[in-house]
Design a protein around this motif. Structure first.
Motif, PDB file in Angstrom:
ATOM      1  N   ALA A  89      15.391  13.717  15.258  1.00 30.15           N
ATOM      2  CA  ALA A  89      14.747  13.193  16.461  1.00 30.15           C
ATOM      3  C   ALA A  89      13.627  12.216  16.129  1.00 30.15           C
ATOM      4  O   ALA A  89      12.934  11.737  17.034  1.00 30.15           O
ATOM      5  CB  ALA A  89      14.187  14.346  17.298  1.00 30.15           C
ATOM      6  N   VAL A  90      13.451  11.922  14.852  1.00 34.33           N
ATOM      7  CA  VAL A  90      12.328  11.101  14.395  1.00 34.33           C
ATOM      8  C   VAL A  90      12.744   9.639  14.270  1.00 34.33           C
ATOM      9  O   VAL A  90      13.780   9.320  13.680  1.00 34.33           O
ATOM     10  CB  VAL A  90      11.806  11.623  13.045  1.00 34.33           C
ATOM     11  N   LEU A  91      11.927   8.748  14.836  1.00 36.05           N
ATOM     12  CA  LEU A  91      12.111   7.308  14.696  1.00 36.05           C
ATOM     13  C   LEU A  91      10.808   6.694  14.194  1.00 36.05           C
ATOM     14  O   LEU A  91       9.723   7.130  14.576  1.00 36.05           O
ATOM     15  CB  LEU A  91      12.491   6.663  16.035  1.00 36.05           C
ATOM     16  N   HIS A  92      10.929   5.678  13.351  1.00 42.38           N
ATOM     17  CA  HIS A  92       9.747   4.951  12.892  1.00 42.38           C
ATOM     18  C   HIS A  92       9.419   3.906  13.964  1.00 42.38           C
ATOM     19  O   HIS A  92      10.118   2.914  14.107  1.00 42.38           O
ATOM     20  CB  HIS A  92      10.052   4.292  11.548  1.00 42.38           C
ATOM     21  N   GLY A  93       8.363   4.148  14.710  1.00 38.52           N
ATOM     22  CA  GLY A  93       8.061   3.285  15.849  1.00 38.52           C
ATOM     23  C   GLY A  93       7.231   2.063  15.521  1.00 38.52           C
ATOM     24  O   GLY A  93       7.358   1.025  16.175  1.00 38.52           O
ATOM     25  N   GLY A  94       6.370   2.178  14.529  1.00 38.17           N
ATOM     26  CA  GLY A  94       5.509   1.049  14.192  1.00 38.17           C
ATOM     27  C   GLY A  94       4.856   1.264  12.849  1.00 38.17           C
ATOM     28  O   GLY A  94       4.848   2.383  12.301  1.00 38.17           O
ATOM     29  N   GLN A  95       4.284   0.186  12.298  1.00 40.20           N
ATOM     30  CA  GLN A  95       3.678   0.257  10.973  1.00 40.20           C
ATOM     31  C   GLN A  95       2.509  -0.715  10.889  1.00 40.20           C
ATOM     32  O   GLN A  95       2.587  -1.853  11.371  1.00 40.20           O
ATOM     33  CB  GLN A  95       4.702  -0.084   9.889  1.00 40.20           C
ATOM     34  N   ARG A  96       1.423  -0.248  10.271  1.00 37.88           N
ATOM     35  CA  ARG A  96       0.287  -1.127   9.993  1.00 37.88           C
ATOM     36  C   ARG A  96      -0.234  -0.844   8.595  1.00 37.88           C
ATOM     37  O   ARG A  96      -0.380   0.321   8.212  1.00 37.88           O
ATOM     38  CB  ARG A  96      -0.838  -0.937  11.007  1.00 37.88           C
ATOM     39  N   VAL A  97      -0.477  -1.899   7.842  1.00 42.33           N
ATOM     40  CA  VAL A  97      -1.083  -1.785   6.521  1.00 42.33           C
ATOM     41  C   VAL A  97      -2.335  -2.641   6.507  1.00 42.33           C
ATOM     42  O   VAL A  97      -2.307  -3.815   6.904  1.00 42.33           O
ATOM     43  CB  VAL A  97      -0.120  -2.243   5.406  1.00 42.33           C
ATOM     44  N   GLU A  98      -3.445  -2.055   6.075  1.00 44.45           N
ATOM     45  CA  GLU A  98      -4.690  -2.794   5.887  1.00 44.45           C
ATOM     46  C   GLU A  98      -4.998  -2.851   4.397  1.00 44.45           C
ATOM     47  O   GLU A  98      -4.987  -1.819   3.716  1.00 44.45           O
ATOM     48  CB  GLU A  98      -5.846  -2.121   6.628  1.00 44.45           C
ATOM     49  N   LEU A  99      -5.237  -4.036   3.892  1.00 41.79           N
ATOM     50  CA  LEU A  99      -5.527  -4.237   2.475  1.00 41.79           C
ATOM     51  C   LEU A  99      -7.033  -4.327   2.262  1.00 41.79           C
ATOM     52  O   LEU A  99      -7.708  -5.095   2.955  1.00 41.79           O
ATOM     53  CB  LEU A  99      -4.870  -5.524   1.962  1.00 41.79           C
ATOM     54  N   HIS A 100      -7.535  -3.560   1.309  1.00 39.82           N
ATOM     55  CA  HIS A 100      -8.949  -3.638   0.975  1.00 39.82           C
ATOM     56  C   HIS A 100      -9.199  -4.617  -0.161  1.00 39.82           C
ATOM     57  O   HIS A 100     -10.305  -5.133  -0.328  1.00 39.82           O
ATOM     58  CB  HIS A 100      -9.476  -2.248   0.636  1.00 39.82           C
ATOM     59  N   ARG A 101      -8.162  -4.882  -0.925  1.00 38.06           N
ATOM     60  CA  ARG A 101      -8.147  -5.929  -1.963  1.00 38.06           C
ATOM     61  C   ARG A 101      -6.702  -6.077  -2.433  1.00 38.06           C
ATOM     62  O   ARG A 101      -5.862  -5.214  -2.123  1.00 38.06           O
ATOM     63  CB  ARG A 101      -9.078  -5.604  -3.130  1.00 38.06           C
ATOM     64  N   PRO A 102      -6.379  -7.156  -3.133  1.00 34.93           N
ATOM     65  CA  PRO A 102      -4.990  -7.349  -3.555  1.00 34.93           C
ATOM     66  C   PRO A 102      -4.483  -6.190  -4.411  1.00 34.93           C
ATOM     67  O   PRO A 102      -5.214  -5.616  -5.220  1.00 34.93           O
ATOM     68  CB  PRO A 102      -5.049  -8.659  -4.350  1.00 34.93           C
ATOM     69  N   ILE A 103      -3.208  -5.855  -4.247  1.00 38.94           N
ATOM     70  CA  ILE A 103      -2.589  -4.775  -5.014  1.00 38.94           C
ATOM     71  C   ILE A 103      -2.277  -5.287  -6.422  1.00 38.94           C
ATOM     72  O   ILE A 103      -1.645  -6.335  -6.580  1.00 38.94           O
ATOM     73  CB  ILE A 103      -1.297  -4.298  -4.329  1.00 38.94           C
ATOM     74  N   PRO A 104      -2.722  -4.574  -7.467  1.00 40.33           N
ATOM     75  CA  PRO A 104      -2.427  -5.042  -8.829  1.00 40.33           C
ATOM     76  C   PRO A 104      -0.955  -4.840  -9.188  1.00 40.33           C
ATOM     77  O   PRO A 104      -0.263  -3.994  -8.618  1.00 40.33           O
ATOM     78  CB  PRO A 104      -3.323  -4.148  -9.702  1.00 40.33           C
ATOM     79  N   VAL A 105      -0.481  -5.618 -10.150  1.00 39.49           N
ATOM     80  CA  VAL A 105       0.911  -5.526 -10.581  1.00 39.49           C
ATOM     81  C   VAL A 105       1.188  -4.187 -11.254  1.00 39.49           C
ATOM     82  O   VAL A 105       2.289  -3.644 -11.143  1.00 39.49           O
ATOM     83  CB  VAL A 105       1.247  -6.696 -11.519  1.00 39.49           C
ATOM     84  N   LYS A 106       0.206  -3.627 -11.932  1.00 36.82           N
ATOM     85  CA  LYS A 106       0.329  -2.313 -12.549  1.00 36.82           C
ATOM     86  C   LYS A 106      -0.839  -1.471 -12.091  1.00 36.82           C
ATOM     87  O   LYS A 106      -1.988  -1.936 -12.116  1.00 36.82           O
ATOM     88  CB  LYS A 106       0.340  -2.428 -14.073  1.00 36.82           C
ATOM     89  N   GLY A 107      -0.561  -0.250 -11.655  1.00 39.61           N
ATOM     90  CA  GLY A 107      -1.659   0.543 -11.144  1.00 39.61           C
ATOM     91  C   GLY A 107      -1.408   2.034 -11.167  1.00 39.61           C
ATOM     92  O   GLY A 107      -0.284   2.510 -11.316  1.00 39.61           O
ATOM     93  N   ARG A 108      -2.495   2.748 -11.011  1.00 36.37           N
ATOM     94  CA  ARG A 108      -2.500   4.194 -10.849  1.00 36.37           C
ATOM     95  C   ARG A 108      -3.513   4.484  -9.749  1.00 36.37           C
ATOM     96  O   ARG A 108      -4.651   4.014  -9.806  1.00 36.37           O
ATOM     97  CB  ARG A 108      -2.903   4.889 -12.147  1.00 36.37           C
TER      98      ARG A 108
END
Length: 290
Positions: A89-108
């Motif tokens: 019964a679950v549908l993905h209705g919407g999505q929001r992403v907020e960036l605090h700084r660019p995502i690094p190519v390699k990360g933990r």
């Protein structure tokens, strides 16, 4: 079992550690169709596409936040106390992403997932699942998934916000078309969404579709890539936040028409499926810029 909104909201966030490297980034970008520019003759490789596919030039589309750690933030939220729902019964209705700084190519990063809000829409409930990621240098992103659960409303909760972004009363400033490869859902699912709805024709029929559908978050990523490539000249660091509402499905092999209105500090976007008389796919879509 009805949703216990108070219990869900009071629950402690679920924590996890995630890692990624250039292979995860490249696989995600390839799942969005990166590598060939459909605006060039023949299936030619555009040198600008190397920023999505070649490790020595790689940058990261901000929508990668939705699949980092195989999307564990959303799954952790659905497992919260007070949330006992039928996944059918679950549908993905919407999505929001907020960036605090660019995502690094390699990360933990350390992630936390929690139920940020539960809204009562009468015949359905909307659960806002929030996941946040931070590394040793500080916050990286905040991701909110709006999950629509049919048949779980009527518990007496708040209806939630009803405001929607204003649609400009003028023609698009830019329009591009992006083909969806016939095998694209099969590639995109390798980034972590293994739902057989996107691969198994028999399962798709049980869900009411005559064939497998594309992941909504794949369309979400393809759309952001189109905006970054055409409006921002490939500069992912200018994306501050990106939000959409899922209005319809996309089938592999179709073509997305991405219309953009540019204004100060943001790009409003509308996405339709060309082969189905421009049926709406993404609406209320805004890319906020630095």
């Amino acid at each position: 079992m009805p949703i216990d909104a108070a219990k869900a909201l009071a629950a402690e966030p679920r924590s996890a550690e995630i890692t990624w490297d250039h292979k995860d980034i490249q696989l995600y970008h390839l799942g969005l169709g990166a590598g060939a520019n459909p605006d060039l003759p023949n299936p030619a490789t555009d040198p600008d596409e190397l920023r999505y596919t070649l490790e020595s030039r790689l940058h990261v589309l901000p929508s990668f936040a939705t699949v980092a750690g195989a999307g564990m933030g959303m799954m952790g939220g659905l497992a919260a106390p007070g949330i006992d729902v039928n996944l059918a019964a679950v549908l993905h209705g919407g999505q929001r992403v907020e960036l605090h700084r660019p995502i690094p190519v390699k990360g933990r990063a350390a992630t936390t997932a929690k139920v940020a809000a539960v809204y009562d829409k009468g015949k359905a409930a909307v659960i806002v699942l929030r996941s946040e990621a931070a590394d040793d240098e500080g916050p990286l992103w905040t991701s909110d998934a709006q999950i629509f659960v049919r048949g779980e409303g009527g518990f007496g909760g708040e209806r939630g916000p009803s405001t929607r972004p204003e649609t400009p009363d003028r023609p698009f400033d830019r329009v591009v078309e992006r083909p969806v490869r016939a095998d694209q859902a099969l590639l995109y699912r390798l980034s972590g969404d293994w739902n057989p709805l996107h691969a198994d024709p028999e399962f798709a029929k049980l869900a009411g579709f005559d064939r497998p559908i594309l992941h909504g978050l794949c369309t979400y990523g393809m759309t952001l890539k189109a905006v970054v490539d055409t409006v921002l000249g490939g500069d992912v660091s200018r994306v501050r936040a990106y939000a959409t509402r899922f209005a319809g499905v996309v089938f592999p092999g179709e073509t997305l028409r991405v219309g953009m209105w540019e204004s100060e500090g943001r790009v409003r976007v509308a996405v339709t499926a060309v082969e189905r008389q421009d049926a709406p796919v993404l609406v209320d879509t805004v890319v906020e810029l630095d």
